[in-house]
Design an enzyme around this catalytic site. Structure first.
Site, short mmCIF file in Angstrom:
data_model
loop_
_atom_site.label_atom_id
_atom_site.label_comp_id
_atom_site.label_asym_id
_atom_site.label_seq_id
_atom_site.Cartn_x
_atom_site.Cartn_y
_atom_site.Cartn_z
N TYR A 165 1.00 -1.37 -0.14
CA TYR A 165 -0.29 0.33 -0.17
C TYR A 165 0.43 0.99 -0.27
O TYR A 165 0.61 2.37 -0.44
CB TYR A 165 -1.23 0.24 0.57
CG TYR A 165 -2.19 0.94 1.14
CD1 TYR A 165 -3.24 0.29 0.11
CD2 TYR A 165 -2.07 2.30 1.97
CE1 TYR A 165 -4.01 1.73 -0.40
CE2 TYR A 165 -3.59 3.17 1.66
CZ TYR A 165 -4.59 2.72 0.31
OH TYR A 165 -5.06 3.29 -0.32
N LYS A 172 -3.21 8.43 3.18
CA LYS A 172 -4.56 8.31 3.48
C LYS A 172 -4.75 9.24 5.18
O LYS A 172 -5.53 9.15 5.53
CB LYS A 172 -5.14 6.61 3.58
CG LYS A 172 -5.19 6.27 2.06
CD LYS A 172 -6.43 6.81 1.84
CE LYS A 172 -7.52 6.16 0.84
NZ LYS A 172 -8.52 6.99 0.32
P1 NAD Z 1 -12.86 2.98 -8.06
O1 NAD Z 1 -11.85 2.78 -8.80
O2 NAD Z 1 -14.44 2.40 -8.41
O3 NAD Z 1 -13.04 4.73 -7.61
C1 NAD Z 1 -11.72 5.12 -7.83
C2 NAD Z 1 -12.08 6.59 -8.41
O4 NAD Z 1 -11.18 7.43 -7.74
C3 NAD Z 1 -12.35 6.16 -9.45
O5 NAD Z 1 -14.14 7.10 -10.51
C4 NAD Z 1 -11.85 7.79 -10.40
O6 NAD Z 1 -12.24 8.55 -11.62
C5 NAD Z 1 -11.52 8.55 -9.47
N1 NAD Z 1 -10.05 9.28 -9.22
C6 NAD Z 1 -8.99 8.65 -9.88
N2 NAD Z 1 -8.02 10.20 -10.20
C7 NAD Z 1 -8.75 11.39 -10.03
C8 NAD Z 1 -8.25 12.25 -10.81
N3 NAD Z 1 -7.49 12.86 -10.56
N4 NAD Z 1 -9.71 12.65 -10.55
C9 NAD Z 1 -11.00 12.90 -10.32
N5 NAD Z 1 -11.23 11.03 -10.27
C10 NAD Z 1 -10.15 10.78 -9.97
O7 NAD Z 1 -12.53 2.19 -6.60
P2 NAD Z 1 -12.95 1.90 -5.58
O8 NAD Z 1 -12.32 1.45 -4.62
O9 NAD Z 1 -14.60 2.19 -5.26
O10 NAD Z 1 -12.51 3.81 -4.91
C11 NAD Z 1 -12.67 4.74 -4.28
C12 NAD Z 1 -12.07 5.33 -2.84
O11 NAD Z 1 -12.30 4.13 -1.98
C13 NAD Z 1 -10.46 5.54 -2.55
O12 NAD Z 1 -10.29 6.71 -2.25
C14 NAD Z 1 -9.82 4.13 -2.24
O13 NAD Z 1 -8.68 4.85 -1.93
C15 NAD Z 1 -11.00 4.01 -1.28
N6 NAD Z 1 -11.14 2.59 -0.59
C16 NAD Z 1 -10.98 1.50 -1.90
C17 NAD Z 1 -11.31 0.41 -0.97
C18 NAD Z 1 -11.10 -1.05 -1.70
O14 NAD Z 1 -10.13 -2.22 -1.58
N7 NAD Z 1 -11.65 -0.82 -3.09
C19 NAD Z 1 -10.89 -0.15 0.35
C20 NAD Z 1 -10.66 1.43 1.34
C21 NAD Z 1 -10.71 2.83 1.24
O1 0WE Z 2 -7.11 3.12 -2.01
C1 0WE Z 2 -7.01 1.85 -2.58
C2 0WE Z 2 -5.56 1.90 -3.64
C3 0WE Z 2 -6.04 2.68 -4.25
C4 0WE Z 2 -5.54 2.96 -5.65
C5 0WE Z 2 -5.61 2.23 -6.69
C6 0WE Z 2 -4.47 2.19 -7.96
C7 0WE Z 2 -5.00 1.17 -8.32
C8 0WE Z 2 -4.54 1.39 -10.50
C9 0WE Z 2 -4.67 4.25 -5.98
N1 0WE Z 2 -4.03 4.80 -7.38
C10 0WE Z 2 -3.82 3.23 -8.25
N2 0WE Z 2 -3.38 3.51 -8.68
C11 0WE Z 2 -3.35 2.82 -10.70
O2 0WE Z 2 -2.61 3.04 -10.93
N3 0WE Z 2 -7.52 0.57 -2.07
C12 0WE Z 2 -7.80 0.44 -0.62
C13 0WE Z 2 -7.50 -0.79 -2.38
C14 0WE Z 2 -6.31 -1.50 -2.04
O3 0WE Z 2 -5.00 -1.21 -2.66
C15 0WE Z 2 -4.22 -1.25 -2.13
C16 0WE Z 2 -4.55 -2.39 -1.54
C17 0WE Z 2 -5.94 -2.01 -1.56
C18 0WE Z 2 -6.26 -2.68 -0.58
C19 0WE Z 2 -2.63 -1.85 -2.38
C20 0WE Z 2 -1.83 -2.89 -1.66
C21 0WE Z 2 -2.43 -3.25 -0.96
C22 0WE Z 2 -3.97 -3.14 -0.40
#
Ligand code: NAD
Ligand code: 0WE
Length: 280
Positions: A165, A172
């Site tokens: 991460y 974060k």
């Molecule tokens: P997702 O890919 O569906 O959403 C990520 C969004 O970020 C996308 O809609 C993308 O267009 C947007 N984005 C990225 N760069 C951008 C920019 N420059 N301008 C505008 N939008 C931008 O994935 P998700 O998992 O739904 O992620 C949403 C949030 O949840 C993130 O903050 C992520 O860190 C957080 N999160 C995800 C998880 C997980 O496991 N999926 C867990 C905890 C927190």
């Molecule tokens: O916040 C996240 C992921 C956010 C994210 C994901 C990407 C993938 C594509 C930010 N930047 C990028 N850049 C890219 O090019 N999560 C909470 C999901 C996530 O990501 C991990 C996790 C988990 C959970 C990465 C390593 C280990 C665990």
């Protein structure tokens, strides 16, 4: 029960049906909220338009949060729609937004932290994933009604080290501090600011992350609830936090993670073992 009836909420970060923002939109729509959406770039425009339709909304606006002009333009356009001309003497016209956005360059999320991190990777991760939350608040502060709520999405990597991460964990941590400072700053205007720290969910942002499947399997075995969380779980908590039901809650990081964060060693995957131990 329509506890978001009469609330106008903007959702940023919808990219697919798997997006956490999709689960949030769905649950907020179910509770009667009037929704608007942003999309990051032209590639996502049609998709977000179609999703918005499902949630009875035609309000979609481009916004790449890396660009101040796009953030400014977004709220200018939103004002034109949500603030009728005859009410031009006031400025406030909506009730909050959801920030569900994170980004770090892909190579940042792979391998040893100290080796992987770069000045540029650090800056981008913090700019897109942490600064953009307050940047949006700054741009729309005057438009927010009393009893508005702002919400962002965080992850346990802010509090603990999580393999791969890396710099996203620092971003974060900054985002969570941002929640507290924003809550203190906007509290006197009766604007609440909170985050949900979600457990891992398979979304686009999780695709291509090394060993992600393994993480989900681990959570199924080891969380107190013996399951992973869904975008609906997160959506329900988000709808609550943005409603007046959460009127006393601000500056809070709410874990929606099936209890993962409270354990030190989880269940160690020992359910079968303990079952057979009981039989003996
Ligand atoms: P997702 O890919 O569906 O959403 C990520 C969004 O970020 C996308 O809609 C993308 O267009 C947007 N984005 C990225 N760069 C951008 C920019 N420059 N301008 C505008 N939008 C931008 O994935 P998700 O998992 O739904 O992620 C949403 C949030 O949840 C993130 O903050 C992520 O860190 C957080 N999160 C995800 C998880 C997980 O496991 N999926 C867990 C905890 C927190
Ligand atoms: O916040 C996240 C992921 C956010 C994210 C994901 C990407 C993938 C594509 C930010 N930047 C990028 N850049 C890219 O090019 N999560 C909470 C999901 C996530 O990501 C991990 C996790 C988990 C959970 C990465 C390593 C280990 C665990």
């Amino acid at each position: 029960m329509s506890f978001l009836k009469g609330k106008r909420i903007l959702i940023a970060g919808l990219a697919s049906k798997l997006s956490i923002a999709y689960g949030i939109a769905q649950k907020m729509h179910e509770q009667g909220a009037e929704l608007a959406f942003t999309y990051q770039n032209d590639k996502l425009k049609q998709r977000v338009t179609d999703f918005a339709k499902k949630f009875n909304s035609t309000l979609i606006f481009p916004c790449d949060v890396a660009k101040d002009e796009e953030i400014k333009e977004l709220f200018k356009k939103l004002k034109e729609i949500w603030l009728p001309k005859e009410e031009a003497n006031k400025t406030n016209c909506f009730d909050g937004f959801v920030h569900s956005i994170a980004y770090a360059p892909k190579e940042q999320l792979d391998g040893d932290y100290v080796d992987a991190v770069t000045r540029e990777g650090f800056n981008i991760a913090h700019d897109i994933s942490a600064y953009s939350f307050v940047a949006m608040a700054k741009a729309c502060r005057a438009m927010l009604n009393p009893n508005s709520a702002l919400l962002t999405l965080s992850y346990l990597g802010a509090e603990r080290t999580i393999t791969n991460y890396n710099v996203m964990g620092l971003a974060k941590a900054s985002l969570e501090a941002n929640v507290r400072y924003m809550a203190d700053s906007l509290g006197p205007d009766a604007i609440r600011v909170n985050a949900i720290s979600a457990g891992p969910i398979r979304t686009l942002a999780a695709s291509g992350i090394k060993d992600f499947k393994k993480m989900l399997a681990h959570c199924e075995k080891c969380t107190p609830l013996r399951r992973t969380v869904t975008i609906e779980d997160v959506g329900n908590a988000a709808a609550f936090l943005c409603s007046d039901l959460a009127g006393g809650i601000t500056g809070e990081i709410l874990h929606v993670d099936a209890g993962f964060n409270i354990t030190a060693m989880g269940n160690m995957g020992n359910d079968e073992l303990s079952q057979s131990a009981k039989k003996e």
